[in-house]
Scaffold this active site. Sequence first.
Site, PDB file in Angstrom:
ATOM      1  N   LYS A  48     114.573  55.777  -4.771  1.00  0.00           N
ATOM      2  CA  LYS A  48     113.766  54.730  -5.391  1.00  0.00           C
ATOM      3  C   LYS A  48     114.657  53.495  -5.551  1.00  0.00           C
ATOM      4  O   LYS A  48     115.860  53.626  -5.782  1.00  0.00           O
ATOM      5  CB  LYS A  48     113.282  55.233  -6.765  1.00  0.00           C
ATOM      6  CG  LYS A  48     112.560  54.200  -7.606  1.00  0.00           C
ATOM      7  CD  LYS A  48     111.179  53.889  -7.071  1.00  0.00           C
ATOM      8  CE  LYS A  48     110.543  52.712  -7.803  1.00  0.00           C
ATOM      9  NZ  LYS A  48     109.340  52.219  -7.105  1.00  0.00           N
ATOM     10  N   ASN A  72      99.559  50.367  -4.274  1.00  0.00           N
ATOM     11  CA  ASN A  72     100.384  50.578  -5.466  1.00  0.00           C
ATOM     12  C   ASN A  72     100.957  49.264  -5.940  1.00  0.00           C
ATOM     13  O   ASN A  72     101.152  48.323  -5.165  1.00  0.00           O
ATOM     14  CB  ASN A  72     101.495  51.609  -5.194  1.00  0.00           C
ATOM     15  CG  ASN A  72     102.772  50.958  -4.716  1.00  0.00           C
ATOM     16  OD1 ASN A  72     103.563  50.452  -5.510  1.00  0.00           O
ATOM     17  ND2 ASN A  72     102.950  50.929  -3.397  1.00  0.00           N
ATOM     18  N   GLY A  75     105.927  48.116  -9.399  1.00  0.00           N
ATOM     19  CA  GLY A  75     106.772  47.057  -9.979  1.00  0.00           C
ATOM     20  C   GLY A  75     108.213  47.491 -10.151  1.00  0.00           C
ATOM     21  O   GLY A  75     108.894  47.084 -11.096  1.00  0.00           O
ATOM     22  N   CYS A 134     109.752  43.775  -1.647  1.00  0.00           N
ATOM     23  CA  CYS A 134     108.784  44.347  -2.597  1.00  0.00           C
ATOM     24  C   CYS A 134     107.713  43.319  -2.938  1.00  0.00           C
ATOM     25  O   CYS A 134     108.022  42.240  -3.432  1.00  0.00           O
ATOM     26  CB  CYS A 134     109.465  44.785  -3.882  1.00  0.00           C
ATOM     27  SG  CYS A 134     108.239  45.427  -5.051  1.00  0.00           S
ATOM     28  N   LYS A 169     115.588  46.116   4.615  1.00  0.00           N
ATOM     29  CA  LYS A 169     114.199  46.598   4.715  1.00  0.00           C
ATOM     30  C   LYS A 169     113.255  45.403   4.743  1.00  0.00           C
ATOM     31  O   LYS A 169     113.192  44.630   3.784  1.00  0.00           O
ATOM     32  CB  LYS A 169     113.875  47.522   3.545  1.00  0.00           C
ATOM     33  CG  LYS A 169     112.466  48.072   3.620  1.00  0.00           C
ATOM     34  CD  LYS A 169     112.278  49.205   2.632  1.00  0.00           C
ATOM     35  CE  LYS A 169     110.868  49.758   2.711  1.00  0.00           C
ATOM     36  NZ  LYS A 169     110.688  50.881   1.784  1.00  0.00           N
ATOM     37  N   ASN A 196     107.771  47.548   4.794  1.00  0.00           N
ATOM     38  CA  ASN A 196     107.368  47.790   3.415  1.00  0.00           C
ATOM     39  C   ASN A 196     105.837  47.642   3.369  1.00  0.00           C
ATOM     40  O   ASN A 196     105.198  47.490   4.409  1.00  0.00           O
ATOM     41  CB  ASN A 196     108.076  46.788   2.486  1.00  0.00           C
ATOM     42  CG  ASN A 196     108.255  47.364   1.078  1.00  0.00           C
ATOM     43  OD1 ASN A 196     107.338  47.998   0.533  1.00  0.00           O
ATOM     44  ND2 ASN A 196     109.404  47.150   0.486  1.00  0.00           N
ATOM     45  N   GLY A 221     100.337  53.915   3.921  1.00  0.00           N
ATOM     46  CA  GLY A 221      99.596  55.046   4.491  1.00  0.00           C
ATOM     47  C   GLY A 221      99.111  54.764   5.904  1.00  0.00           C
ATOM     48  O   GLY A 221      99.420  53.718   6.491  1.00  0.00           O
TER      49      GLY A 221
HETATM   50  C1  LIG Z   1     104.131  54.458  -4.825  1.00  0.00           C
HETATM   51  C2  LIG Z   1     105.074  53.732  -3.907  1.00  0.00           C
HETATM   52  C3  LIG Z   1     106.268  53.219  -4.412  1.00  0.00           C
HETATM   53  C4  LIG Z   1     107.151  52.523  -3.573  1.00  0.00           C
HETATM   54  N1  LIG Z   1     108.332  52.044  -4.084  1.00  0.00           N
HETATM   55  C5  LIG Z   1     109.223  51.422  -3.269  1.00  0.00           C
HETATM   56  C6  LIG Z   1     110.484  50.989  -3.751  1.00  0.00           C
HETATM   57  O1  LIG Z   1     110.837  51.197  -4.915  1.00  0.00           O
HETATM   58  N2  LIG Z   1     111.321  50.338  -2.892  1.00  0.00           N
HETATM   59  C7  LIG Z   1     110.990  50.126  -1.573  1.00  0.00           C
HETATM   60  O2  LIG Z   1     111.809  49.559  -0.829  1.00  0.00           O
HETATM   61  N3  LIG Z   1     109.813  50.555  -1.073  1.00  0.00           N
HETATM   62  C8  LIG Z   1     108.920  51.186  -1.882  1.00  0.00           C
HETATM   63  N4  LIG Z   1     107.720  51.635  -1.381  1.00  0.00           N
HETATM   64  C9  LIG Z   1     107.387  51.388   0.048  1.00  0.00           C
HETATM   65  C10 LIG Z   1     107.672  52.599   0.928  1.00  0.00           C
HETATM   66  O3  LIG Z   1     109.044  52.941   0.912  1.00  0.00           O
HETATM   67  C11 LIG Z   1     107.212  52.341   2.391  1.00  0.00           C
HETATM   68  O4  LIG Z   1     107.935  51.252   2.927  1.00  0.00           O
HETATM   69  C12 LIG Z   1     105.725  52.035   2.494  1.00  0.00           C
HETATM   70  O5  LIG Z   1     104.978  52.810   1.572  1.00  0.00           O
HETATM   71  C13 LIG Z   1     105.166  52.272   3.912  1.00  0.00           C
HETATM   72  O6  LIG Z   1     105.339  53.606   4.319  1.00  0.00           O
HETATM   73  P1  LIG Z   1     104.180  54.740   4.180  1.00  0.00           P
HETATM   74  O7  LIG Z   1     102.940  54.163   4.775  1.00  0.00           O
HETATM   75  O8  LIG Z   1     104.703  55.931   4.906  1.00  0.00           O
HETATM   76  O9  LIG Z   1     104.020  54.987   2.721  1.00  0.00           O
HETATM   77  C14 LIG Z   1     106.823  52.334  -2.205  1.00  0.00           C
HETATM   78  C15 LIG Z   1     105.615  52.864  -1.695  1.00  0.00           C
HETATM   79  C16 LIG Z   1     104.748  53.558  -2.527  1.00  0.00           C
HETATM   80  C17 LIG Z   1     103.475  54.117  -1.942  1.00  0.00           C
END
Ligand SMILES: Cc1cc2nc3c(=O)[nH]c(=O)nc-3n(C[C@H](O)[C@H](O)[C@H](O)COP(=O)(O)O)c2cc1C
Length: 321
Positions: A48, A72, A75, A134, A169, A196, A221
Site C-alpha cells: 500500500k 474507489n 485517499g 493517485c 507508476k 493507476n 478492474g
Molecule cells: C481499493 C484500491 C486501493 C488502491 N490504492 C492504491 C495505492 O495506495 N497506491 C497506488 O499506487 N495504487 C493504488 N491502487 C491502484 C492499483 O494499484 C491499480 O493500479 C489499479 O487498481 C488498476 O489495476 P486493477 O484494475 O487490477 O485493480 C488502488 C486500487 C484500489 C482498487
Amino acid sequence: MAVTADLAVRIGKLTLQNPVMVASGTFGYGQEYHRLYDVNALGGIVTKSISLKPRPGNPAPRIYETPSGMLNSIGLQNVGLEAFLKEKLPFLKRLKGPRIIVNLAGESVREYVDLARRLEDAGGIDGLELNISCPNCERGGIEFGVDPRLTAQVVGRVRRVTRRTLIAKLSPNVTDIAGIARAAAEAGADALSLINTLLAIAVDADRWRPRVATVTCGLSGPAIKPVALRMVWQVHRALPRVPLIGIGGIMRAEDAVEFMLCGATAVEVGTANYVNPKAPLEIIRGLRRYLSARKLAGPRALVGKLAVPERLRGIPQGVAG
Ligand SMILES: Cc1cc2nc3c(=O)[nH]c(=O)nc-3n(C[C@H](O)[C@H](O)[C@H](O)COP(=O)(O)O)c2cc1C
C-alpha cells in the site's frame, strides 16, 4: 517431452521468480493474504502507498461497484513510515520468494525524497514504486504524474538518493502517455508501471447524489483493461528498451499474456484480489501452462510480440475514429 517454462524475469537489476506481482492498495502489506495462501509464490509484493505521516483516508462511502469494475476513493489511508518500518516490514523481510516493492506517496517532491532516503538503510526492500498517479488526494499524487516536467523532477530527485530499483507508476489520466513515460525514464526510472485508476464518477439517479463521497474517484478492474493495454503498447513502441509492468483489470493468465504481448515484462494484479484472493496464484499457474503448451522457454518470448498489420506500421498511433 513436456517443457516446463522458467517464469523468471528481470526488471532492471531485479530478478523476479515469476512476472506476477500484486498491486499497491489491493494487498495491504501481505499478512492477511498470507493466512489464505503462501505468498512466497508471488513474483513481487507492492505495498500500500506509504506517506511520511499516517493518513486517515477519505470519508465513506469510498467504494462502489460498477459494471466490470469498481470505484474507489480511499485517499491513501496508510499507517505512515514509522509504523510501516516497525510493524509491517519485519513480516515482508521474512518472505523468501517475492521481491518487495514499497510504493511511496508524497504531497511534495521533498516528501518523496525523504521517504526514499529514510528507506535506503532498511533491509528487505528490493525496489521503490513512486505513486505519482493517485487520483484521490487533494495534493500530490496525480499532480506529478500528469505533467512531464514534474514527473521528471520527482523521479530525478528520488533517483539521486536511492540505489534501489526505481519504478514510476503512471497515471492514465493524460493525453500523451508516451511523453510522461519518456520524462520518467530519462530522469532515471529503471522501469515504469502502468496504469493507476481512471478518474471517474458514479451517480445515484434517485437521490441526485454521487455514489462516492469525494464525487470523483478511481475506476479499476476489467473495465479498464483495454485502456491499459493500449497505453502499455504505446509506451513500449516509444521506449522499447524500458521494462514495463502492466496493470489494469488482470483477472486470468490470458490477461497477463495480453499485457506481455503489448510490451509488459511483468504485471501487477489489483482488483482481482478482492474477487478471488487466490487469483495471482492461478495466474502464475495458468501462465506456466500457457507457455509450456506452446513450448515457449519463458515470458520473455511474449514481450512486445503483438502482431501489427503491415499497412499500419508507418501510421502514427493514437489516432482513433
Ligand atoms: C481499493 C484500491 C486501493 C488502491 N490504492 C492504491 C495505492 O495506495 N497506491 C497506488 O499506487 N495504487 C493504488 N491502487 C491502484 C492499483 O494499484 C491499480 O493500479 C489499479 O487498481 C488498476 O489495476 P486493477 O484494475 O487490477 O485493480 C488502488 C486500487 C484500489 C482498487
